[in-house]
Scaffold this motif. Structure first.
Motif, PDB file in Angstrom:
ATOM      1  N   PRO A 161      33.739  50.896  39.974  1.00 29.14           N
ATOM      2  CA  PRO A 161      33.573  50.174  38.708  1.00 29.14           C
ATOM      3  C   PRO A 161      32.203  49.494  38.631  1.00 29.14           C
ATOM      4  O   PRO A 161      31.726  48.932  39.623  1.00 29.14           O
ATOM      5  N   GLU A 162      31.587  49.568  37.474  1.00 27.85           N
ATOM      6  CA  GLU A 162      30.301  48.885  37.297  1.00 27.85           C
ATOM      7  C   GLU A 162      30.482  47.380  37.396  1.00 27.85           C
ATOM      8  O   GLU A 162      29.665  46.687  38.006  1.00 27.85           O
ATOM      9  N   LYS A 163      31.574  46.882  36.791  1.00 25.23           N
ATOM     10  CA  LYS A 163      31.896  45.466  36.855  1.00 25.23           C
ATOM     11  C   LYS A 163      33.378  45.315  37.159  1.00 25.23           C
ATOM     12  O   LYS A 163      34.204  46.087  36.670  1.00 25.23           O
ATOM     13  N   LEU A 164      33.714  44.291  37.973  1.00 28.25           N
ATOM     14  CA  LEU A 164      35.091  44.110  38.416  1.00 28.25           C
ATOM     15  C   LEU A 164      35.451  42.631  38.389  1.00 28.25           C
ATOM     16  O   LEU A 164      34.684  41.782  38.863  1.00 28.25           O
ATOM     17  N   ASN A 165      36.615  42.322  37.829  1.00 36.05           N
ATOM     18  CA  ASN A 165      37.158  40.969  37.851  1.00 36.05           C
ATOM     19  C   ASN A 165      38.367  40.950  38.781  1.00 36.05           C
ATOM     20  O   ASN A 165      39.417  41.492  38.452  1.00 36.05           O
ATOM     21  N   VAL A 166      38.202  40.359  39.961  1.00 37.92           N
ATOM     22  CA  VAL A 166      39.295  40.269  40.921  1.00 37.92           C
ATOM     23  C   VAL A 166      40.055  38.973  40.639  1.00 37.92           C
ATOM     24  O   VAL A 166      39.495  37.881  40.744  1.00 37.92           O
ATOM     25  N   ILE A 167      41.317  39.104  40.302  1.00 44.12           N
ATOM     26  CA  ILE A 167      42.135  37.954  39.940  1.00 44.12           C
ATOM     27  C   ILE A 167      42.986  37.584  41.147  1.00 44.12           C
ATOM     28  O   ILE A 167      43.862  38.336  41.570  1.00 44.12           O
ATOM     29  N   ASN A 188      33.359  39.422  39.932  1.00 46.57           N
ATOM     30  CA  ASN A 188      33.828  38.047  39.759  1.00 46.57           C
ATOM     31  C   ASN A 188      35.153  37.908  40.487  1.00 46.57           C
ATOM     32  O   ASN A 188      35.979  38.821  40.463  1.00 46.57           O
ATOM     33  N   VAL A 189      35.370  36.769  41.124  1.00 46.20           N
ATOM     34  CA  VAL A 189      36.684  36.433  41.674  1.00 46.20           C
ATOM     35  C   VAL A 189      37.191  35.211  40.933  1.00 46.20           C
ATOM     36  O   VAL A 189      36.520  34.176  40.901  1.00 46.20           O
ATOM     37  N   LEU A 190      38.362  35.342  40.338  1.00 52.78           N
ATOM     38  CA  LEU A 190      38.941  34.251  39.556  1.00 52.78           C
ATOM     39  C   LEU A 190      40.169  33.734  40.285  1.00 52.78           C
ATOM     40  O   LEU A 190      41.218  34.390  40.324  1.00 52.78           O
ATOM     41  N   ALA A 191      40.035  32.551  40.898  1.00 45.92           N
ATOM     42  CA  ALA A 191      41.119  31.956  41.678  1.00 45.92           C
ATOM     43  C   ALA A 191      41.827  30.882  40.864  1.00 45.92           C
ATOM     44  O   ALA A 191      41.178  30.022  40.265  1.00 45.92           O
ATOM     45  N   ARG A 192      43.150  30.948  40.864  1.00 47.51           N
ATOM     46  CA  ARG A 192      43.933  29.975  40.105  1.00 47.51           C
ATOM     47  C   ARG A 192      43.731  28.561  40.641  1.00 47.51           C
ATOM     48  O   ARG A 192      43.731  27.599  39.896  1.00 47.51           O
ATOM     49  N   PHE A 227      42.155  43.058  29.489  1.00 48.19           N
ATOM     50  CA  PHE A 227      41.837  44.242  28.707  1.00 48.19           C
ATOM     51  C   PHE A 227      41.386  45.338  29.665  1.00 48.19           C
ATOM     52  O   PHE A 227      41.266  45.117  30.876  1.00 48.19           O
ATOM     53  N   LYS A 228      41.107  46.498  29.172  1.00 49.75           N
ATOM     54  CA  LYS A 228      40.708  47.610  30.027  1.00 49.75           C
ATOM     55  C   LYS A 228      39.392  47.328  30.741  1.00 49.75           C
ATOM     56  O   LYS A 228      39.202  47.746  31.888  1.00 49.75           O
ATOM     57  N   ASP A 229      38.499  46.604  30.084  1.00 51.63           N
ATOM     58  CA  ASP A 229      37.170  46.397  30.659  1.00 51.63           C
ATOM     59  C   ASP A 229      36.704  44.942  30.609  1.00 51.63           C
ATOM     60  O   ASP A 229      35.514  44.666  30.690  1.00 51.63           O
ATOM     61  N   LYS A 230      37.658  43.997  30.494  1.00 52.64           N
ATOM     62  CA  LYS A 230      37.292  42.587  30.492  1.00 52.64           C
ATOM     63  C   LYS A 230      38.551  41.735  30.643  1.00 52.64           C
ATOM     64  O   LYS A 230      39.677  42.233  30.536  1.00 52.64           O
ATOM     65  N   VAL A 231      38.332  40.438  30.910  1.00 56.07           N
ATOM     66  CA  VAL A 231      39.445  39.484  30.929  1.00 56.07           C
ATOM     67  C   VAL A 231      39.051  38.261  30.123  1.00 56.07           C
ATOM     68  O   VAL A 231      37.864  37.964  29.936  1.00 56.07           O
ATOM     69  N   LYS A 237      36.707  31.772  28.099  1.00 57.67           N
ATOM     70  CA  LYS A 237      35.574  32.582  28.549  1.00 57.67           C
ATOM     71  C   LYS A 237      35.962  34.054  28.607  1.00 57.67           C
ATOM     72  O   LYS A 237      37.065  34.413  29.002  1.00 57.67           O
ATOM     73  N   GLU A 238      35.031  34.902  28.218  1.00 58.85           N
ATOM     74  CA  GLU A 238      35.240  36.340  28.244  1.00 58.85           C
ATOM     75  C   GLU A 238      34.350  36.924  29.328  1.00 58.85           C
ATOM     76  O   GLU A 238      33.127  36.767  29.305  1.00 58.85           O
ATOM     77  N   LEU A 239      34.963  37.581  30.306  1.00 56.86           N
ATOM     78  CA  LEU A 239      34.229  38.132  31.436  1.00 56.86           C
ATOM     79  C   LEU A 239      34.376  39.645  31.460  1.00 56.86           C
ATOM     80  O   LEU A 239      35.486  40.171  31.566  1.00 56.86           O
ATOM     81  N   GLU A 240      33.263  40.341  31.357  1.00 60.89           N
ATOM     82  CA  GLU A 240      33.298  41.798  31.390  1.00 60.89           C
ATOM     83  C   GLU A 240      33.637  42.294  32.788  1.00 60.89           C
ATOM     84  O   GLU A 240      33.225  41.719  33.784  1.00 60.89           O
ATOM     85  N   GLY A 241      34.399  43.379  32.815  1.00 60.73           N
ATOM     86  CA  GLY A 241      34.765  43.974  34.095  1.00 60.73           C
ATOM     87  C   GLY A 241      36.210  44.404  34.131  1.00 60.73           C
ATOM     88  O   GLY A 241      37.081  43.805  33.498  1.00 60.73           O
ATOM     89  N   VAL A 242      36.476  45.445  34.885  1.00 64.19           N
ATOM     90  CA  VAL A 242      37.836  45.950  35.053  1.00 64.19           C
ATOM     91  C   VAL A 242      38.679  44.890  35.765  1.00 64.19           C
ATOM     92  O   VAL A 242      38.246  44.339  36.787  1.00 64.19           O
ATOM     93  N   PRO A 243      39.873  44.562  35.272  1.00 63.59           N
ATOM     94  CA  PRO A 243      40.720  43.584  35.967  1.00 63.59           C
ATOM     95  C   PRO A 243      41.390  44.188  37.196  1.00 63.59           C
ATOM     96  O   PRO A 243      41.858  45.335  37.166  1.00 63.59           O
ATOM     97  N   PHE A 244      41.408  43.427  38.281  1.00 65.62           N
ATOM     98  CA  PHE A 244      42.060  43.855  39.524  1.00 65.62           C
ATOM     99  C   PHE A 244      42.926  42.700  39.997  1.00 65.62           C
ATOM    100  O   PHE A 244      42.427  41.625  40.314  1.00 65.62           O
ATOM    101  N   PHE A 245      44.240  42.912  40.043  1.00 64.22           N
ATOM    102  CA  PHE A 245      45.163  41.846  40.430  1.00 64.22           C
ATOM    103  C   PHE A 245      45.354  41.820  41.944  1.00 64.22           C
ATOM    104  O   PHE A 245      45.811  42.798  42.548  1.00 64.22           O
ATOM    105  N   ALA A 246      44.991  40.688  42.546  1.00 65.61           N
ATOM    106  CA  ALA A 246      45.262  40.423  43.956  1.00 65.61           C
ATOM    107  C   ALA A 246      46.002  39.093  44.013  1.00 65.61           C
ATOM    108  O   ALA A 246      45.554  38.122  44.618  1.00 65.61           O
ATOM    109  N   THR A 247      47.135  39.062  43.344  1.00 63.69           N
ATOM    110  CA  THR A 247      47.864  37.820  43.064  1.00 63.69           C
ATOM    111  C   THR A 247      49.141  37.691  43.885  1.00 63.69           C
ATOM    112  O   THR A 247      50.089  37.021  43.458  1.00 63.69           O
ATOM    113  N   GLY A 248      49.181  38.326  45.027  1.00 66.71           N
ATOM    114  CA  GLY A 248      50.345  38.199  45.889  1.00 66.71           C
ATOM    115  C   GLY A 248      51.261  39.405  45.828  1.00 66.71           C
ATOM    116  O   GLY A 248      50.952  40.428  45.216  1.00 66.71           O
ATOM    117  N   ARG A 249      52.409  39.254  46.459  1.00 71.82           N
ATOM    118  CA  ARG A 249      53.359  40.352  46.600  1.00 71.82           C
ATOM    119  C   ARG A 249      54.745  39.895  46.157  1.00 71.82           C
ATOM    120  O   ARG A 249      55.087  38.724  46.255  1.00 71.82           O
TER     121      ARG A 249
END
Length: 433
Positions: A161-167, A188-192, A227-231, A237-249
Motif C-alpha cells: 500500500p502507498e499509504k496505510l493507517n494501522v488502527i 500512521n498508527v492510531l492508538a485508542r 473507507f477503502k483508502d482513508k479513515v 481528521k481525515e487520514l489517507e491510507g488503507v485501514p488495517f485493524f490490529a485491534t486485538g483478537r
C-alpha cells in the motif's frame, strides 16, 4: 474414541502430540490448515516479512557506509508466493510429525453435541475433549469496517500500500507498521490510548526514534469511520491510507457456548489444569484468552493433554517473555508476582553492545537499549526491557531465572556463548554481581 482435539494450532497440535506420545488414542480435527494462525496467518508470516525488512534495513546502512552499492527491487507478489510455498512445506512436516505418534487427522468443521463430536457427516464419541479453536481478529463496530485489512489479509493483497493507517496500539500494530514502513508505505498508527504500553517508556522511546522513525504515531484517538483508502477520526481528521485493524483478537468459542461456561469476554473459562466447567472437556490456547502467544498456547495444550491422560499438571503464567519482531527485536518480561517495595527497586539502563548483528550499528549509535529493574534487597530481577539482535534469546534465558525465583548469585557461573549471550554477561555479571 478416547481423545478428540478440535483445532491444530500450537495448543491443539502440541496437545494432541503429547497425548500420542503418552500412548493415547487421538483424533485431531482441523477446519482449515494444520498449525493454525501462527503458521498460516500470524507470527510466522510476520517473521517472514520481517526477515526481508531486516535485509532492507541492513542494505540501506551498508550503502550509506559506502562499502556496498546496491539497489533493491521489491516484488511483494513474489514474497507472498514464496511464503505460501514455505507454508505448504511446513504443513506437510507438521502433519507427518503428528501422525508419527499414531494420531489420526481429520479436516473439516466440527460441532459438539453432548458427548459426541460431529464432522464431515460422521459422529465420534469421546472420553476426553480438548477445544483449541483459537481466535480471530477483532473488528471494531464502526461504519465501513468491511474495508479494513487484518493479519488474515496480508497474503491476499497484491501490492504494497502507498499509504496505510494501522488502527491499534499494541505489539501487532507496531510490527505491521515496521514492516510496511520499511517496504515503502507511508504509515500512521492510531492508538485508542497509549502506544506500546506493554513496555517501559525508555524502550518505547528507542523504538520510536531508532527503529520506526518514519511511522506517524497518533495516540488517544478513535477511528469513527473507515473507507477503502482513508479513515475518519473521532475529532474529525481525515487520514489517507488503507485501514488495517490490529485491534486485538476475539475467541472462536461459538462451538462451545452452550456446552461449557464462558467468561464475560466469551473466552472459555478454564482452571489451572485447563479443565472447563465440564469434567471431561478441556480448552487451551487463544480461545481461553490470557496471553495470546504461541509458546503459552503450547504450554497450555501440553498441560491439558497431560491431565487428559491422567497425569496431574498445572499451568503457571508468571514471568512470560514476549517480543516485538522488528528490524531489531525488542523483548521484555515482568515478574508479576514480585512484591518488591519501591524503596528496594534499583534500575539500570545500558546501551546495546556489539554482538550478533550489532557490529555495524555501532557507527550510527543504534546498537539497542536494555533496562533492568532489580529487587536490590533480595538480589532478584523484577523486569527487563531489551532491544538488541539477541534480545529474544537473552530475555528467554533471564525469564527462566526469574520464573525459578533464583537469586542472582546463582547466575555467577553462567558461561556465555560469545557473542550471542554477551548481554547476559554484561547485565548480570558485570553490572550487578
Amino acid at each position: 474414541m478416547e481423545n478428540i482435539v478440535i483445532g491444530s494450532g500450537p495448543a491443539g497440535r502440541l496437545g494432541s502430540m503429547q497425548l500420542g506420545k503418552l500412548g493415547k488414542e487421538v483424533t485431531l480435527i482441523e477446519k482449515n490448515h494444520i498449525a493454525g494462525t501462527c503458521l498460516n496467518e500470524g507470527c510466522m508470516v510476520i517473521c517472514a516479512l520481517t526477515d526481508i525488512t531486516k535485509f532492507i534495513d541492513s542494505n540501506n546502512k551498508f550503502n550509506n557506509y559506502g562499502f556496498i552499492k546496491s539497489q533493491i527491487e521489491i516484488s511483494y507478489e513474489k514474497i507472498v508466493e514464496k511464503i505460501v510455498e514455505t507454508q505448504k512445506m511446513l504443513r506437510e512436516l507438521n502433519q507427518m510429525e503428528n501422525e508419527s505418534v499414531g494420531n489420526t487427522i481429520i479436516y473439516g468443521e466440527a460441532s459438539i453435541d453432548g458427548q459426541t463430536v460431529n464432522v464431515n457427516g460422521e459422529s465420534f464419541e469421546y472420553e476426553n475433549l480438548l477445544i483449541a479453536t483459537g481466535a480471530r481478529p477483532f473488528i471494531p463496530d464502526i461504519k465501513g469496517s468491511e474495508y479494513g485489512l487484518t493479519n488474515k489479509d496480508i497474503l491476499k493483497i497484491d501490492k504494497i500500500p502507498e499509504k496505510l493507517n494501522v488502527i491499534g496500539g499494541g505489539i501487532i500494530a507496531c510490527e505491521i507498521a515496521n514492516i510496511y514502513s520499511t517496504l515503502g508505505s507511508e504509515v500512521n498508527v492510531l492508538a485508542r490510548s497509549t502506544f506500546l504500553k506493554e513496555i517501559g517508556e525508555n524502550a518505547k522511546s528507542y523504538i520510536l526514534k531508532k527503529i520506526i522513525p518514519n511511522v506517524n504515531i497518533i495516540e488517544n484517538t478513535n477511528v469513527s469511520e473507515a473507507f477503502k483508502d482513508k479513515v475518519l477520526t473521532d475529532d474529525g481528521k481525515e487520514l489517507e491510507g488503507v485501514p488495517f485493524f490490529a485491534t486485538g483478537r476475539t475467541p472462536n468459542s461459538e462451538i462451545a457456548q452452550d456446552i461449557v461456561e464462558l467468561n464475560s469476554d466469551r473466552t472459555i473459562k478454564v482452571d489451572e489444569m485447563m479443565k472447563t466447567s465440564v469434567e471431561n472437556i478441556y480448552a487451551a490456547g487463544d480461545v481461553t484468552g490470557g496471553y495470546q502467544l504461541t509458546p503459552v498456547a503450547r504450554m497450555e495444550g501440553i498441560t491439558a493433554a497431560r491431565n487428559m491422560a491422567g497425569y496431574a499438571n498445572k499451568v503457571s503464567y508468571n514471568c512470560i517473555p514476549q517480543t516485538l519482531s522488528l528490524n531489531m527485536e525488542a523483548s521484555f518480561v515482568k515478574n508479576e508476582k514480585s512484591e518488591c517495595p519501591d524503596d528496594d527497586k534499583a534500575t539500570i539502563g545500558i546501551p546495546g553492545i556489539a554482538g550478533p548483528g550489532s557490529f555495524w550499528n555501532i557507527l550510527v549509535g543504534e546498537t539497542g537499549y536494555t533496562e533492568v529493574e532489580f529487587d536490590s534487597k533480595n538480589n532478584k530481577i523484577n523486569r527487563i526491557d531489551s532491544i538488541s539482535p539477541s534480545s529474544t534469546s537473552d530475555v528467554a534465558y533471564l525469564s527462566y531465572l526469574m520464573r525459578m525465583d533464583y537469586d542472582l548469585d546463582d547466575y555467577g557461573d553462567f558461561l556465555e556463548v560469545h557473542p550471542s549471550t554477551d548481554s547476559n554477561y554484561k547485565i548480570i555479571k558485570n553490572m550487578w554481581l
